[in-house]
Design a protein around this motif. Sequence first.
Motif, PDB file in Angstrom:
ATOM      1  N   ASN A 182       0.781  -1.529   0.152  1.00 43.70           N
ATOM      2  CA  ASN A 182      -0.136   0.167  -0.241  1.00 43.70           C
ATOM      3  C   ASN A 182       0.809   1.406   0.223  1.00 43.70           C
ATOM      4  N   MET A 183       0.603   2.218  -0.642  1.00 45.73           N
ATOM      5  CA  MET A 183       1.341   3.472  -0.727  1.00 45.73           C
ATOM      6  C   MET A 183      -0.316   4.751   0.152  1.00 45.73           C
ATOM      7  N   ALA A 184       1.070   5.420   0.691  1.00 47.60           N
ATOM      8  CA  ALA A 184       0.300   6.764   1.614  1.00 47.60           C
ATOM      9  C   ALA A 184       1.263   7.249   1.362  1.00 47.60           C
ATOM     10  N   ILE A 185      -0.034   8.857   1.413  1.00 43.80           N
ATOM     11  CA  ILE A 185       0.793  10.523   0.818  1.00 43.80           C
ATOM     12  C   ILE A 185       1.309  10.905   1.639  1.00 43.80           C
ATOM     13  N   PHE A 186       2.210  11.872   2.360  1.00 42.53           N
ATOM     14  CA  PHE A 186       2.130  13.211   3.890  1.00 42.53           C
ATOM     15  C   PHE A 186       1.704  14.200   3.058  1.00 42.53           C
ATOM     16  N   VAL A 187       2.119  15.072   2.866  1.00 41.24           N
ATOM     17  CA  VAL A 187       2.438  16.676   2.373  1.00 41.24           C
ATOM     18  C   VAL A 187       2.515  17.386   4.088  1.00 41.24           C
ATOM     19  N   ALA A 188       3.681  17.839   2.964  1.00 36.16           N
ATOM     20  CA  ALA A 188       4.197  19.045   4.211  1.00 36.16           C
ATOM     21  C   ALA A 188       4.648  19.764   3.543  1.00 36.16           C
ATOM     22  N   LYS A 189       4.665  21.422   4.258  1.00 36.70           N
ATOM     23  CA  LYS A 189       4.872  22.824   3.622  1.00 36.70           C
ATOM     24  C   LYS A 189       5.379  23.614   4.587  1.00 36.70           C
ATOM     25  N   ASN A 190       6.552  24.152   4.520  1.00 39.16           N
ATOM     26  CA  ASN A 190       7.780  25.050   4.924  1.00 39.16           C
ATOM     27  C   ASN A 190       6.611  26.285   4.954  1.00 39.16           C
ATOM     28  N   MET A 191       6.284  26.949   6.252  1.00 37.87           N
ATOM     29  CA  MET A 191       5.838  27.832   6.262  1.00 37.87           C
ATOM     30  C   MET A 191       6.554  29.453   6.647  1.00 37.87           C
ATOM     31  N   SER A 192       7.607  28.796   6.901  1.00 38.19           N
ATOM     32  CA  SER A 192       8.818  30.071   6.727  1.00 38.19           C
ATOM     33  C   SER A 192       9.569  30.498   6.163  1.00 38.19           C
ATOM     34  N   ASP A 193       9.974  31.402   5.736  1.00 39.99           N
ATOM     35  CA  ASP A 193      11.185  32.541   4.764  1.00 39.99           C
ATOM     36  C   ASP A 193      12.654  32.180   4.927  1.00 39.99           C
ATOM     37  N   LYS A 194      12.945  30.508   5.621  1.00 35.23           N
ATOM     38  CA  LYS A 194      13.930  30.105   5.615  1.00 35.23           C
ATOM     39  C   LYS A 194      14.033  28.934   5.599  1.00 35.23           C
ATOM     40  N   PRO A 195      14.554  28.200   5.186  1.00 34.88           N
ATOM     41  CA  PRO A 195      15.013  26.758   4.706  1.00 34.88           C
ATOM     42  C   PRO A 195      15.202  26.073   6.248  1.00 34.88           C
ATOM     43  N   VAL A 196      14.049  24.681   6.136  1.00 33.19           N
ATOM     44  CA  VAL A 196      14.088  24.086   7.267  1.00 33.19           C
ATOM     45  C   VAL A 196      14.054  22.453   7.620  1.00 33.19           C
ATOM     46  N   THR A 197      15.200  22.281   7.850  1.00 28.53           N
ATOM     47  CA  THR A 197      15.241  20.871   7.457  1.00 28.53           C
ATOM     48  C   THR A 197      14.906  19.738   9.015  1.00 28.53           C
ATOM     49  N   GLY A 198      13.794  18.765   8.677  1.00 23.21           N
ATOM     50  CA  GLY A 198      12.997  18.246  10.068  1.00 23.21           C
ATOM     51  C   GLY A 198      13.354  16.547   9.490  1.00 23.21           C
ATOM     52  N   THR A 199      13.657  16.024  10.828  1.00 24.49           N
ATOM     53  CA  THR A 199      13.434  14.687  11.085  1.00 24.49           C
ATOM     54  C   THR A 199      12.001  14.215  11.158  1.00 24.49           C
TER      55      THR A 199
ATOM     56  N   GLU B 210       8.287  25.693   0.438  1.00 27.64           N
ATOM     57  CA  GLU B 210       7.949  24.612  -0.579  1.00 27.64           C
ATOM     58  C   GLU B 210       6.599  24.129  -0.100  1.00 27.64           C
ATOM     59  N   GLU B 211       6.537  22.595  -1.094  1.00 26.01           N
ATOM     60  CA  GLU B 211       5.555  21.924  -0.579  1.00 26.01           C
ATOM     61  C   GLU B 211       5.862  20.414  -1.431  1.00 26.01           C
ATOM     62  N   VAL B 212       6.095  19.659  -0.296  1.00 26.70           N
ATOM     63  CA  VAL B 212       6.293  18.419  -0.945  1.00 26.70           C
ATOM     64  C   VAL B 212       5.218  17.423  -0.773  1.00 26.70           C
ATOM     65  N   ARG B 213       4.900  15.921  -1.488  1.00 28.00           N
ATOM     66  CA  ARG B 213       4.658  14.580  -1.240  1.00 28.00           C
ATOM     67  C   ARG B 213       5.199  13.715  -0.242  1.00 28.00           C
ATOM     68  N   MET B 214       4.385  13.364   0.129  1.00 26.14           N
ATOM     69  CA  MET B 214       6.377  12.119   0.977  1.00 26.14           C
ATOM     70  C   MET B 214       5.671  10.211   0.991  1.00 26.14           C
ATOM     71  N   PRO B 215       5.700   9.950   0.394  1.00 19.62           N
ATOM     72  CA  PRO B 215       4.818   8.410   0.235  1.00 19.62           C
ATOM     73  C   PRO B 215       5.663   8.098   1.764  1.00 19.62           C
ATOM     74  N   VAL B 216       4.767   6.839   1.368  1.00 22.73           N
ATOM     75  CA  VAL B 216       5.362   5.904   2.582  1.00 22.73           C
ATOM     76  C   VAL B 216       4.565   4.496   2.097  1.00 22.73           C
ATOM     77  N   LEU B 217       5.320   3.903   1.325  1.00 22.37           N
ATOM     78  CA  LEU B 217       4.987   1.886   1.163  1.00 22.37           C
ATOM     79  C   LEU B 217       5.205   1.694   2.375  1.00 22.37           C
ATOM     80  N   TYR B 218       3.971   0.442   2.524  1.00 25.67           N
ATOM     81  CA  TYR B 218       4.242  -0.486   3.730  1.00 25.67           C
ATOM     82  C   TYR B 218       3.290  -1.449   3.428  1.00 25.67           C
ATOM     83  N   TYR B 219       2.986  -2.444   4.502  1.00 21.39           N
ATOM     84  CA  TYR B 219       2.298  -3.989   4.316  1.00 21.39           C
ATOM     85  C   TYR B 219       2.264  -3.923   5.230  1.00 21.39           C
ATOM     86  N   ILE B 220       0.825  -4.729   5.488  1.00 21.53           N
ATOM     87  CA  ILE B 220       0.721  -5.636   7.217  1.00 21.53           C
ATOM     88  C   ILE B 220       1.092  -7.360   6.564  1.00 21.53           C
ATOM     89  N   ASP B 221       1.701  -7.105   7.946  1.00 20.59           N
ATOM     90  CA  ASP B 221       2.384  -8.650   7.598  1.00 20.59           C
ATOM     91  C   ASP B 221       1.375 -10.014   7.771  1.00 20.59           C
TER      92      ASP B 221
END
Length: 191
Positions: A101-118, A149-160
């Motif tokens: 399966n694939m789920a999509i998450f959307v992240a958007k940086n609301m600031s005026d500078k680059p931001v790195t996250g984990t 910037e706004e990005v779409r980030m996928p998660v590919l997964y399965y339930i064993d």
Amino acid sequence: MATLPPSPFDSARRNRRTLLMTVVVGLAMLALGFASVPLYRIFCEQTGFGGTTRRASADVQVKEATGHILSIRFDSNVQPGMPWKFHPEHPTQSVTVGARNMAIFVAKNMSDKPVTGTASFNVTPTQAGAFFAKIECFCFTQQTLKPGEEVRMPVLYYIDPKILSDPDNKDTQEITLSYTFYPVEQDRKPS
């Protein structure tokens, strides 16, 4: 019969041996302290302990379990003060156990500078974490977003499919995959 007093050389030798053993034990404890975090992460990924998902290889062969459907709920958070909006594109999915399966998450940086996250993640109920396998995930690497910037980030997964024969998960109908993004402080050079 008279006993001889201990030689000062014997006492010094014992003291050196004791000091050496203390240093060796101290160094071993220090090494274990540094190794404990990665060892704990590996343990959690392999066992699903504490709701940690497993990391699966992209070429894993998954057999679909016919007809058994679970609901997957997606939760998203950002650490207070992090200037991102972060949410799942669809908050729930009905999935067949064993199917990719694939789920999509959307992240958007609301600031005026680059931001790195984990992102950190977990699964509830925690006993289902051992059966939730992620093939690809944005949480495996740091994400840097430019201002606005706004990005779409996928998660590919399965339930064993083994979840169906696990006595601790026999009543599981819904699994929640939760992510929290934290800012990563970049190394700053002195001005």
